[in-house]
Enzyme design. Structure first.
Site, mmCIF file in Angstrom:
data_model
loop_
_atom_site.group_PDB
_atom_site.id
_atom_site.type_symbol
_atom_site.label_atom_id
_atom_site.label_comp_id
_atom_site.label_asym_id
_atom_site.label_seq_id
_atom_site.Cartn_x
_atom_site.Cartn_y
_atom_site.Cartn_z
ATOM 1 N N CYS B 150 44.274 21.752 -8.987
ATOM 2 C CA CYS B 150 43.414 22.587 -9.818
ATOM 3 C C CYS B 150 42.869 21.794 -11.009
ATOM 4 O O CYS B 150 41.662 21.780 -11.259
ATOM 5 C CB CYS B 150 44.173 23.829 -10.281
ATOM 6 S SG CYS B 150 45.797 23.503 -11.008
ATOM 7 N N TYR B 151 43.755 21.127 -11.730
ATOM 8 C CA TYR B 151 43.284 20.328 -12.862
ATOM 9 C C TYR B 151 42.360 19.195 -12.406
ATOM 10 O O TYR B 151 41.292 18.973 -12.992
ATOM 11 C CB TYR B 151 44.469 19.732 -13.639
ATOM 12 C CG TYR B 151 45.321 20.718 -14.393
ATOM 13 C CD1 TYR B 151 44.794 21.465 -15.442
ATOM 14 C CD2 TYR B 151 46.666 20.875 -14.095
ATOM 15 C CE1 TYR B 151 45.594 22.356 -16.159
ATOM 16 C CE2 TYR B 151 47.469 21.761 -14.807
ATOM 17 C CZ TYR B 151 46.931 22.491 -15.843
ATOM 18 O OH TYR B 151 47.717 23.357 -16.550
#
Lengths: 346, 346, 346, 346
Positions: B150-151
Site C-alpha cells: 500500500c505504501y
C-alpha cells in the site's frame, strides 16, 4: 498564599475555555474577568456547557473590564486584532498573548505573512517569545509574552538545542506536522465540519503556512545563521494533538545516540519535556490534555540522517498550557502550578 | 461475454472482503471459491455481515478448492505463508498475490527484511511486480503478479516517472506516510483497538518498515542507480486511506511546474491516476472506496525543493482494487471493469 | 495531612490507569502497590506510556504485595476472579471492588447472570453497593464497597429518586444507552478493533446484558416493588462516555417540571450530579474526563410521558472516579479530593 | 437502452453529491443539469473534489436549465424553498423531492411543524410519499414523489407491516434513533464542527423533532388509528448511518418470533430490505454506502415486549438512494439499477 487576578480576553474560543479548565485548579489565580464581544452578557456555561459546574464571571465586552484590578491578561483574540488592544492596556497588567501578533521580531516579516502593517511596533520590541524552556529568564522579567504557535512549539523544542550545539545540519530540515482540529478554532467553516475531516487526512498551507517563518526565526537564532525549513501541516481527525516528524542530517561525527543524549541532557530537569527511551514512539494520546511534550529520536534508513518525533497537545503545551506556564514564570509561581493534570488516555 | 472463475484465498481478512465488494459487480468474473482455513465451513455473511445480501460460496479450506476450475487466484494469505501455496497451484491458475512474498526481486533482501529464506526462488524469477501503470505490458503476460504494498504504491506512482525523466534528485528523498487502520488487518491486537488509535496519531517502524526496501527497489530501477529513501509510516484514526507527503529536490533547471506537467503527461490517459491542478490539495476522502490515486505538486518554502502529496485508498488502489486492475490487464478485460465505483464522500 | 496507602490490583487495564491518573493528584493518597499478574515486573510506563512522567511503583504479582501496609485496595480484576482474592485480604484493608462480583445482593441472581456459583457469599452480605449519592452513609462504614457498573450508574442516578418519590410509573421504563469503547476493556478482540467500531453503531446484548438485573435491583429497592426495565446498550465510536436516554411515564398529577424540580432538589448539594436547565441537552463531551453526571429532563411528544437524558464518563463516574469518590467517603476525606479535574472539551 | 435526462437541483449539498455518485453508474440516466444558485458557474469538481474524475455539467442557476429536455428532477433544496420551484416546473418533468415540503399530507400539520403556510397545496394533493417498499404502485404512476425523511424511513419500514397486521400495540411505541452527521448538511454550523461532534453523543430535538409527525402519519395510516410515538434523535460521530432502536409491545398471542417471521415474509422479495437472523445485531457499518436497510428483532427482558433494531445509510436509503429507487419505479427501470454498490466495510 500569593494570589493574582486574571482576565481572559476572547474567552469564547477553545483556548479561552482551556485556560478556564487549567486556571480553575490553579492555587494562585482567580479568574476575575472574561470577555467575548459578540457573546457579552452570556454565561460561560451557555457558551461552554462543560464548564457549567464552575463559579465563573459572566462574559463582558473588553470595555467593561476594570483593568486596575487585573494582574495578568491572557489575550486570545484573533491574529491582527490584538496589537491595538494590548497597547491600550494599563501598565499594571502583564500580558500573555496567544495570538501571532507579537511572535515575529521583524515587523516586515509580520507584514509579509499576516498581510498588514504592524500597529504596535514599540510593543513588539519589548515582547518576549514565550517558548518557556528556551526563554525562561527573559519571560520572568517580561511584561508582554508572545505565546508560541502550536506547530512552532513542537518543532523548536527538539531542534533549538541541537542547532545550538551544532549536532545537526542547518540545510534540508523537514518538518512534517499532523494536527488535530482544535487548531482551526471554533468559528464555523465548511472545512472543519465533522464530515469534512473525519476518516481522512489532507495537507494544507503547503509551503505557505505562517508558522514557517516563526519556526525559522527560532531556529535561525539558535544556529546563528539563516535557516530555511520545509514545513507541511496536515489536518486529521483528532480533537487535540500535534505530531511533528522531523527529518535532519547529522553533523560530522555525531551519531543518533549523541543527539538523543544531547536532548535528554537539555531537558533532564524540565517538568514538561521528556525525551523517550530508544525504541519508544511518542504518540499524541500520550500527552492528551496535559502540558507535556515528548520527543523520540530514531535512526533513519539513510546513513547520516535521523528522524525526530515530537508530540504535544496543541491546546495545552501548544497554547493555553504554555500560556499558564509562562504566567507561572512571570509571577514566580511553581512552574507546574495549574498544570499537574496527567494525560487522559484513552 | 467472456467470464472467468476466481478464487479468493484468505478471504476472511479485509482485503478478501474488499475483493468480494469489487468483484461482485465485475461483468467478467464469478467468485467460485473462497478459503479461510480457520473459518472454513462458515458463510461469508457470518464473517462479514455487510456482505449478507450476496449469493456467495461458503468458506472452505484451501485443500477443498477444485483448482482445475479456477482461472485466477487472489492470494490474501499472510506474508511468509504464501510461497509454498502458490508453488503448489496448477499451471492453469494465474495468480495475483497480495502478500509481500514475491515483491522483492532479490531473495537476499527478502530474507533480510522478512526473516526467512525464500521458499520459491524459481517462482520469484517469473513474478511481475504489479504496479499497473508502470508494468502494464509485463503484467498482461504474467502468470504470477506480486501486487504492490500500500505504501509503495503511493510513493512510486509519483516518483518513478520523475526519476526516469531525471526531473528530481536521487538523494534525500523523504516519504512521510499516514495510513488508516485497515492496513493493520483484522487480527485482534492491542495496538489497533479503537481506544488505542482514535483521537491520536503515532509513527511506527521508523527507519525499519519493510516497505522501505520495496520502495527503494522500484525507485532504483527507475533511476538506474541505488536509491535510499527516508520512509516513515504513521497510524492514524481512519478506516481507509494513505496520504504520502514526499519531499524532493528539483534537478537543475527543473521547476515545480515542470514536474507537475511531467506527471500530468505521464498519467494523462490513465483512468485511475490523476494529477490535480495547482493549488488543490489531495485528501484521502477524495478517493475513499475507489481505485483512484491523486497526486498534488507544491513548491516548497526552500528554493529548489518540491513537495508531492499522493493519496489512495489503501484497501483499493493499495491492495484489492489494484489486484482487480491487474487481473483485468492479465485477462484482457476493460481495465476499469469492476472498478467504476466512485469515491464515497462523506 | 492524613495520608493512606493504596494498592491497585489489576492495574494494567483502563480502569487501573484511570485510577492512577486521578490518585496521583489526590492529597491524601499514596499509590503504594500496583499488580498485574501477566505484566508483573514491568514498569507502568511501559504498559501505559501516558503515565511515563510519574514516579510509580513497578507492577508486581498479587502475591508480592505487603498488605499489612495497605489501607485501601482498588480491585480491578475481571468479573469472576475477584471473590476469592478479596476474601483472602487481611482485615486492615478496605476494598473498593470495580468488578461486578459483589454488586448483586442475591447470589442466585449472580449465578444466573454470571454463570458461576458465588464463592464468597459471606462477604457478599457485608458488601455495600457504592452508588455514592444514594448510599453515602453505608459506604462511610463499609469495609467492602461494590462499585456500580457504568450503565447502572447512569440509569439509577435519575431513576432512584423519582421512584422513591413515586413521581413516575414503575412499568415500561425503557433505558436506551450508548457507550464509548473503553467499557469493553483493553484485551484485544475483533469486535473492538478500530475498524470494527469507527464510523458506526450497533446494539449488543439486547435483552440480555448483565447490567439489566443490576439496574433492576436498585430500582426495585427504591420503588419497594419488583421492577423490570427494557435496557439496550449500544457500542459507538467514542473513547469515553455513556449517554442513557430513559423513557418513563409520569405518575398521576405529576408534570415534567415536577420531576425536573424533584431531581434538582435531590441533587442540589451534590458536587458531581447536576440537573441541567430546561431546554439544555446533556452531551457526553460535557463530562469527558470528569466525575460529573448531568441529567436533562424533557417532555415527550406523547402526553403523560417524559424523557430523561443522563450522561457520565464511564471511566470516571462510571468506574474509577466513583471508586475514588467512595474511598473519600470511606476514609472521611473531602468527597471531591482527587476529582477536581474539569471536563476536557474538546 | 432507454435513457432519460436527469437534473439535480441543489446539487452542492451532500445529497446532491450522493446522487451523482449513484447516477453516474446508472445504465439509464444521464445527468444533464445540476444547479446550485450560490455556486453557479463552478465546476462540480471544485465543490466536491471526490467527483473530479467524472465528466459532469457545470453548476448553473435554476433559471439556466432547459427543462424541456429534462425527464426527472431530483430536488435537493432546503425545506420551505421547494414548493414554488416545483410548482413552476413544466409538466414533462417528473420530480423526486428530497425536501420535507410534500411529505405531510395535512397542510395544517405542515404549517405547524415547518412554520409557514404551504404554498403549493394543490401539488401536495398529488404528491406520493416515496417509501418505496410500501407505496410502490402509487410511486410508479406519480409525477411528484415526496422522498421520505431519513429517520422516518428507518422507523416505518419495520413498523408499518407490524401495525397493518396488528402484531404490535399502538400505544407506547418508542423510537430511539442515532444518526451520523451528514444528516445535518454541509452548511457550516458550530454544532456540526468536528470538535463539537467527535468522541461524544447527545440527543437533540427531544420531543420536538419534525420527523415525529412524519413517522406518525405513516404509522397512523397503517394502523387505521391515530398513533403517537416517542421519538428521540441523537447526533453521533459517524459520517453516514442511522440506527433506530424501537421498543414495542406485542399484541395478544403474538410472540417475538411471530413478528420476525412477519417482517421476513413482508420483505422476502425486496432487494433492499433484509430481516437478519435471530441473534444477529444489525450495525450501520453493514449498510454503509449502500441502499440496504437491515432489521433485527429481539425479545425484551420484559415479557410481552420486543425490541426492533433498524439500520440504514441515511444518505442512501435515507435520501439519495431511495430517490434513485423511486425514480427507477417511476420510469420502469430495474429497481436496483444504479444501486448495486455493496456496503463499504471497513
Amino acid at each position: 498564599m500569593n494570589t493574582i487576578n486574571a482576565a481572559i480576553v476572547g474567552a469564547s474560543g477553545y483556548t479561552g475555555a482551556e485556560l478556564v479548565r487549567l486556571l480553575i485548579n490553579h492555587p494562585n489565580v482567580t479568574i476575575t474577568a472574561m470577555t467575548a464581544d459578540r457573546k457579552a452578557g452570556m454565561r460561560m456555561a451557555d457558551v461552554f456547557p462543560h464548564l457549567g459546574g464552575l463559579n465563573l464571571p459572566d462574559l463582558v465586552t473588553m470595555d467593561n473590564v476594570d483593568w486596575s484590578n487585573i494582574d495578568v491578561c491572557f489575550c486570545c483574540l484573533p491574529h491582527g486584532t490584538t496589537q491595538e488592544f494590548i497597547a491600550s492596556l494599563p501598565q499594571n497588567v502583564r500580558i500573555v498573548d496567544l495570538s501571532a501578533d507579537f511572535r515575529l521580531k521583524d515587523i516586515e516579516e509580520y507584514r509579509k505573512w499576516y498581510g498588514d502593517k504592524h500597529r504596535a511596533p514599540e510593543l513588539q520590541k519589548e515582547a518576549v517569545y514565550g517558548l518557556t524552556e528556551i526563554k525562561r529568564d527573559e519571560i520572568a522579567k517580561a511584561r508582554l509574552v508572545a505565546n508560541p504557535g502550536c506547530y512552532p512549539t513542537s518543532a523548536q523544542l527538539p531542534l533549538i538545542p541541537l542547532l545550538k550545539e551544532k549536532k545537526i545540519g542547518t540545510q534540508g530540515i523537514i518538518i512534517d506536522s499532523k494536527s488535530g482540529v482544535t487548531g482551526a478554532g471554533r468559528a464555523p467553516k465548511e472545512g472543519t465540519l465533522f464530515c469534512e475531516v473525519s476518516d481522512a487526512i489532507h495537507a494544507y498551507g503547503v509551503g505557505t503556512h505562517r508558522h514557517g517563518p516563526e519556526i525559522e526565526q527560532g531556529l535561525s537564532e539558535a544556529a546563528g545563521e539563516n535557516i530555511f525549513v520545509s514545513f507541511t501541516p496536515h489536518l486529521m481527525p483528532m480533537n487535540r494533538g500535534i505530531l511533528s516528524t522531523i527529518y535532519v542530517t547529522l553533523a560530522d561525527n555525531v551519531s543518533v545516540n549523541d543527539i538523543r543524549t544531547s536532548l535528554q541532557n537539555t531537558y533532564a530537569n524540565e517538568p514538561f519535556v521528556r525525551v523517550v527511551e530508544e525504541g519508544n514512539s511518542p504518540a499524541t494520546r500520550h500527552v492528551r490534555g496535559s502540558n507535556y511534550c515528548l520527543i523520540g529520536v530514531f535512526a533513519d534508513r539513510t546513513p547520516g540522517r535521523a528522524i525526530i518525533v515530537c508530540v504535544e497537545d496543541n491546546v495545552v503545551k501548544g497554547a493555553s498550557g504554555q500560556a499558564v506556564q509562562n504566567m507561572n514564570v512571570m509571577f514566580g509561581f511553581e512552574e507546574t502550578a495549574g498544570l499537574t493534570q496527567q494525560p487522559m488516555f484513552p
